[in-house]
Write a protein that holds these residues in place. Structure first.
Motif, PDB file in Angstrom:
ATOM      1  N   GLN A 160       0.802  -1.338   0.186  1.00 35.79           N
ATOM      2  CA  GLN A 160       0.024   0.075  -0.107  1.00 35.79           C
ATOM      3  C   GLN A 160       0.896   1.246   0.247  1.00 35.79           C
ATOM      4  N   VAL A 161       1.863   1.369   0.981  1.00 36.55           N
ATOM      5  CA  VAL A 161       2.892   2.612   0.796  1.00 36.55           C
ATOM      6  C   VAL A 161       3.841   1.981  -0.305  1.00 36.55           C
ATOM      7  N   GLN A 162       4.286   3.177  -1.074  1.00 41.43           N
ATOM      8  CA  GLN A 162       5.200   2.830  -2.142  1.00 41.43           C
ATOM      9  C   GLN A 162       6.183   3.910  -2.152  1.00 41.43           C
ATOM     10  N   VAL A 163       7.100   3.698  -2.623  1.00 38.72           N
ATOM     11  CA  VAL A 163       8.352   4.664  -2.893  1.00 38.72           C
ATOM     12  C   VAL A 163       8.877   4.517  -4.141  1.00 38.72           C
ATOM     13  N   VAL A 164       8.960   5.389  -4.852  1.00 45.36           N
ATOM     14  CA  VAL A 164       9.262   5.410  -6.291  1.00 45.36           C
ATOM     15  C   VAL A 164      10.246   6.658  -6.607  1.00 45.36           C
ATOM     16  N   GLU A 165      11.293   6.083  -7.115  1.00 51.55           N
ATOM     17  CA  GLU A 165      12.477   7.058  -7.663  1.00 51.55           C
ATOM     18  C   GLU A 165      12.590   7.282  -9.223  1.00 51.55           C
ATOM     19  N   SER A 166      12.877   8.437  -9.749  1.00 50.72           N
ATOM     20  CA  SER A 166      12.874   8.404 -11.070  1.00 50.72           C
ATOM     21  C   SER A 166      14.050   9.528 -11.447  1.00 50.72           C
ATOM     22  N   GLY A 167      14.786   9.755 -12.582  1.00 52.25           N
ATOM     23  CA  GLY A 167      15.774  10.852 -12.949  1.00 52.25           C
ATOM     24  C   GLY A 167      16.830  10.375 -13.113  1.00 52.25           C
ATOM     25  N   GLY A 168      17.091   9.062 -13.077  1.00 54.06           N
ATOM     26  CA  GLY A 168      18.489   8.272 -13.216  1.00 54.06           C
ATOM     27  C   GLY A 168      18.621   8.372 -14.928  1.00 54.06           C
ATOM     28  N   GLY A 169      19.826   8.184 -15.336  1.00 52.28           N
ATOM     29  CA  GLY A 169      20.071   8.384 -16.762  1.00 52.28           C
ATOM     30  C   GLY A 169      21.601   8.142 -17.015  1.00 52.28           C
ATOM     31  N   LEU A 170      21.874   8.361 -18.296  1.00 55.86           N
ATOM     32  CA  LEU A 170      23.392   8.416 -18.537  1.00 55.86           C
ATOM     33  C   LEU A 170      24.046   9.790 -18.935  1.00 55.86           C
ATOM     34  N   VAL A 171      25.060  10.108 -18.291  1.00 57.76           N
ATOM     35  CA  VAL A 171      25.515  11.543 -18.342  1.00 57.76           C
ATOM     36  C   VAL A 171      27.186  11.424 -18.507  1.00 57.76           C
ATOM     37  N   GLN A 172      27.685  12.253 -18.957  1.00 49.28           N
ATOM     38  CA  GLN A 172      29.091  12.462 -19.218  1.00 49.28           C
ATOM     39  C   GLN A 172      29.608  13.198 -17.786  1.00 49.28           C
ATOM     40  N   PRO A 173      31.126  12.809 -17.580  1.00 53.86           N
ATOM     41  CA  PRO A 173      31.492  13.155 -16.354  1.00 53.86           C
ATOM     42  C   PRO A 173      31.425  14.838 -16.534  1.00 53.86           C
ATOM     43  N   GLY A 174      31.335  15.012 -15.070  1.00 54.58           N
ATOM     44  CA  GLY A 174      31.142  16.578 -15.216  1.00 54.58           C
ATOM     45  C   GLY A 174      29.597  17.025 -15.176  1.00 54.58           C
ATOM     46  N   GLY A 175      28.753  16.292 -15.666  1.00 55.71           N
ATOM     47  CA  GLY A 175      27.397  16.537 -15.906  1.00 55.71           C
ATOM     48  C   GLY A 175      26.463  16.453 -14.703  1.00 55.71           C
ATOM     49  N   SER A 176      25.246  16.666 -14.703  1.00 52.15           N
ATOM     50  CA  SER A 176      24.506  16.741 -13.372  1.00 52.15           C
ATOM     51  C   SER A 176      23.115  15.739 -13.850  1.00 52.15           C
ATOM     52  N   LEU A 177      22.457  15.578 -12.507  1.00 56.20           N
ATOM     53  CA  LEU A 177      21.358  14.883 -12.796  1.00 56.20           C
ATOM     54  C   LEU A 177      20.503  15.122 -11.424  1.00 56.20           C
ATOM     55  N   ARG A 178      19.203  15.192 -11.553  1.00 61.83           N
ATOM     56  CA  ARG A 178      18.463  15.269 -10.310  1.00 61.83           C
ATOM     57  C   ARG A 178      17.442  14.174 -10.074  1.00 61.83           C
ATOM     58  N   LEU A 179      17.764  13.263  -9.364  1.00 59.78           N
ATOM     59  CA  LEU A 179      16.788  12.152  -8.816  1.00 59.78           C
ATOM     60  C   LEU A 179      15.499  12.625  -8.054  1.00 59.78           C
ATOM     61  N   SER A 180      14.425  12.110  -8.114  1.00 55.94           N
ATOM     62  CA  SER A 180      13.275  12.338  -7.357  1.00 55.94           C
ATOM     63  C   SER A 180      12.673  11.216  -6.769  1.00 55.94           C
ATOM     64  N   CYS A 181      12.311  11.383  -5.757  1.00 54.54           N
ATOM     65  CA  CYS A 181      11.690  10.238  -4.967  1.00 54.54           C
ATOM     66  C   CYS A 181      10.337  10.750  -4.315  1.00 54.54           C
ATOM     67  N   ALA A 182       9.319   9.727  -4.631  1.00 50.76           N
ATOM     68  CA  ALA A 182       8.034  10.206  -4.243  1.00 50.76           C
ATOM     69  C   ALA A 182       7.317   8.915  -3.349  1.00 50.76           C
ATOM     70  N   ALA A 183       6.889   9.165  -2.295  1.00 53.13           N
ATOM     71  CA  ALA A 183       6.223   8.032  -1.360  1.00 53.13           C
ATOM     72  C   ALA A 183       4.784   8.512  -1.397  1.00 53.13           C
ATOM     73  N   SER A 184       3.821   7.284  -1.411  1.00 50.50           N
ATOM     74  CA  SER A 184       2.683   7.533  -1.522  1.00 50.50           C
ATOM     75  C   SER A 184       1.889   6.227  -0.718  1.00 50.50           C
ATOM     76  N   GLY A 185       0.547   6.669  -0.406  1.00 46.63           N
ATOM     77  CA  GLY A 185      -0.148   5.435   0.398  1.00 46.63           C
ATOM     78  C   GLY A 185      -0.775   6.198   1.355  1.00 46.63           C
ATOM     79  N   ASP A 186      -0.936   5.394   2.460  1.00 48.31           N
ATOM     80  CA  ASP A 186      -1.778   5.935   3.575  1.00 48.31           C
ATOM     81  C   ASP A 186      -0.646   6.415   4.775  1.00 48.31           C
ATOM     82  N   ILE A 187      -0.076   7.394   4.283  1.00 52.16           N
ATOM     83  CA  ILE A 187       0.991   8.036   5.064  1.00 52.16           C
ATOM     84  C   ILE A 187       0.668   9.153   6.020  1.00 52.16           C
ATOM     85  N   HIS A 188       1.198   8.842   7.348  1.00 54.61           N
ATOM     86  CA  HIS A 188       0.800   9.903   8.389  1.00 54.61           C
ATOM     87  C   HIS A 188       1.998  10.815   8.460  1.00 54.61           C
TER      88      HIS A 188
END
Length: 121
Positions: free
Chosen positions: A1-29
């Protein structure tokens, strides 16, 4: 029911940048801590960064000057801005979250499925 999902990965050259995202969902207090771990091929899973409810963050020493973790508490989300990426950063990156569900008396630890980051020329 509770899920954690990442996104944003990929292939980059040295010196490059990426922004990863994580989203949790479900019956969260509430979520006490969210963090990022990574696992390179043939290696054990390694801590990268974490951030708690109060905003304090912690980093692996080798990424302190290059990575920034942030969190959107209202949206149960966390992010990892990765700059000046190097080949040694190549790994599957996993989101980790300590989550208190509604109606449950304690926090449980959840992991996402991982998002792959490859740094290569």
């Amino acid at each position: 029911q509770v899920q954690v999902v990442e996104s944003g990965g990929g292939l980059v050259q040295p010196g490059g940048s990426l922004r990863l995202s994580c989203a949790a969902s479900g019956d969260i207090h509430s979520i006490w801590k969210m963090g990022w771990y990574r696992q390179a091929p043939g290696k054990q899973r390694d801590f990268v960064a974490s951030i708690i409810t109060g905003g304090n963050s912690d980093y692996k020493e080798s990424v302190k000057r290059r990575f920034t973790i942030s969190r959107d508490i209202s949206n149960n989300a966390a992010y990892l801005q990765m700059n000046n990426l190097q080949p040694d950063d190549t790994a599957v990156y996993y989101c980790n979250a300590h989550i208190l569900q509604n109606g449950v008396g304690g926090y449980d630890e959840y992991w996402g499925q991982g998002t792959e980051v490859t740094v290569s020329s």
